[in-house]
Design an enzyme around this catalytic site. Structure first.
Site, mmCIF file in Angstrom:
data_model
loop_
_atom_site.group_PDB
_atom_site.id
_atom_site.type_symbol
_atom_site.label_atom_id
_atom_site.label_comp_id
_atom_site.label_asym_id
_atom_site.label_seq_id
_atom_site.Cartn_x
_atom_site.Cartn_y
_atom_site.Cartn_z
ATOM 1 N N PRO A 1 6.212 -73.929 -35.730
ATOM 2 C CA PRO A 1 7.080 -74.950 -35.592
ATOM 3 C C PRO A 1 6.924 -76.157 -37.417
ATOM 4 O O PRO A 1 8.667 -75.963 -37.661
ATOM 5 C CB PRO A 1 6.269 -75.581 -34.959
ATOM 6 C CG PRO A 1 5.121 -75.590 -34.486
ATOM 7 C CD PRO A 1 5.629 -74.307 -34.911
ATOM 8 N N TYR A 2 5.793 -75.754 -37.689
ATOM 9 C CA TYR A 2 5.847 -76.425 -39.114
ATOM 10 C C TYR A 2 7.093 -75.443 -40.397
ATOM 11 O O TYR A 2 7.322 -75.503 -41.325
ATOM 12 C CB TYR A 2 4.903 -76.430 -39.758
ATOM 13 C CG TYR A 2 4.436 -77.263 -41.140
ATOM 14 C CD1 TYR A 2 4.889 -78.761 -41.437
ATOM 15 C CD2 TYR A 2 3.714 -76.261 -42.112
ATOM 16 C CE1 TYR A 2 4.859 -79.308 -42.701
ATOM 17 C CE2 TYR A 2 3.989 -77.270 -43.766
ATOM 18 C CZ TYR A 2 3.764 -78.392 -43.423
ATOM 19 O OH TYR A 2 4.180 -78.492 -44.809
#
Length: 274
Positions: free
Chosen positions: A155-156
């Site tokens: 997600p980052y």
């Protein structure tokens, strides 16, 4: 050309690490600085350092993932200083590490909200102000994972790729209005958020993957950020500048076998110095 005299900068995540270093460097270059972070007490430490450099500081505690806090941040800064010349979207982080299939949907959304959605919202708020004034510099803090997505921080990586696309799209949209959009992508930086890595046995291994052979420090970022904030970079927009000791261009895992050792190259049996 590198002076920030007369400019006003707004820095998020300014209570520690990279954000603190950038904010203080801006003050040392002549800017007044608005400081944003969740911790009021920690912000005061940065504010005192800004004031020690002879500039005005405004601390605005709040959460960048809360729209009302961002609106209050921008309104307070404009009310106090009259303008915003430079925005640094620094607040963010991977939050947690986990395989993709183990991440709950709400966890994924939390990371994206911190690292991308907050940047979109704050850039929109400050961008309206900058476009109306006909000038401004926005500096987004990225990551090498923008181009080399790492497992366990999906997600980052996705969020930072979104920030890069936002940067490059708005560079085109806002260029005619005199507003510049750029991205600085730090590599492994010795900050509190990376403290567990720094203090673990993995620290040396991580440094070994960096061509320059060391971790970076927050101070390594301030030069490029002051440059992007200043009139020395008035023809630079849409750029993503790695500040990572060469990590972005390093060949994973096996690059070290090809690295030239200076003492080996200088040995007489290998031709000596040319």
């Amino acid at each position: 050309m590198f002076s920030l005299e007369g400019k006003v900068a707004l820095v998020t995540g300014a209570s520690r690490g990279m954000g603190e270093a950038i904010a203080v460097a801006f003050a040392e270059a002549g800017a007044d600085v608005a400081l944003a972070a969740r911790s009021a007490d920690a912000l005061e430490t940065t504010a005192k350092a800004v004031e020690a450099a002879g500039r005005r500081a405004l601390s605005v505690p709040g959460d960048v993932t809360v729209p009302a806090d961002l609106e209050r941040l921008v309104a307070s800064t404009v009310e106090e200083f009259g303008a915003i010349d430079v925005l640094v979207n620094n607040a963010g982080g991977p939050v947690f590490n986990a395989p993709f299939l183990d991440i709950r949907e709400e966890g994924f959304e939390k990371v994206v909200a911190l690292n991308l959605t907050s940047v979109v919202r704050l850039t929109r708020l400050v961008g309206r102000h900058m476009v109306d004034r006909g000038r401004g510099s926005v500096i987004n803090i990225g990551s090498p994972s923008t181009f080399r997505p790492w497992p366990a921080i999906t997600p980052y990586s996705v969020a930072k790729a979104g920030v890069l696309n936002l940067t490059q799209a708005l560079a085109q949209e806002w260029g005619p209005a005199g507003v510049r959009m750029n991205m600085v992508s730090p590599g492994w930086i010795d900050t509190e958020i990376n403290r567990a890595f720094v203090e673990s046995g993995a620290a040396a291994m991580i440094a070994g993957d960096v061509p320059m052979g060391r971790w970076g420090s927050p101070a390594d970022l301030v030069g490029v950020c002051v440059w992007l904030a200043s009139d020395a970079s008035t023809y630079v927009t849409g750029a993503n500048i790695p500040v990572d000791g060469g990590l972005t261009v390093a060949v994973p895992e096996d690059w070290r076998a090809l690295r030239v050792d200076r003492t080996w190259l200088d040995a007489p049996e290998h031709g000596g110095q040319q």
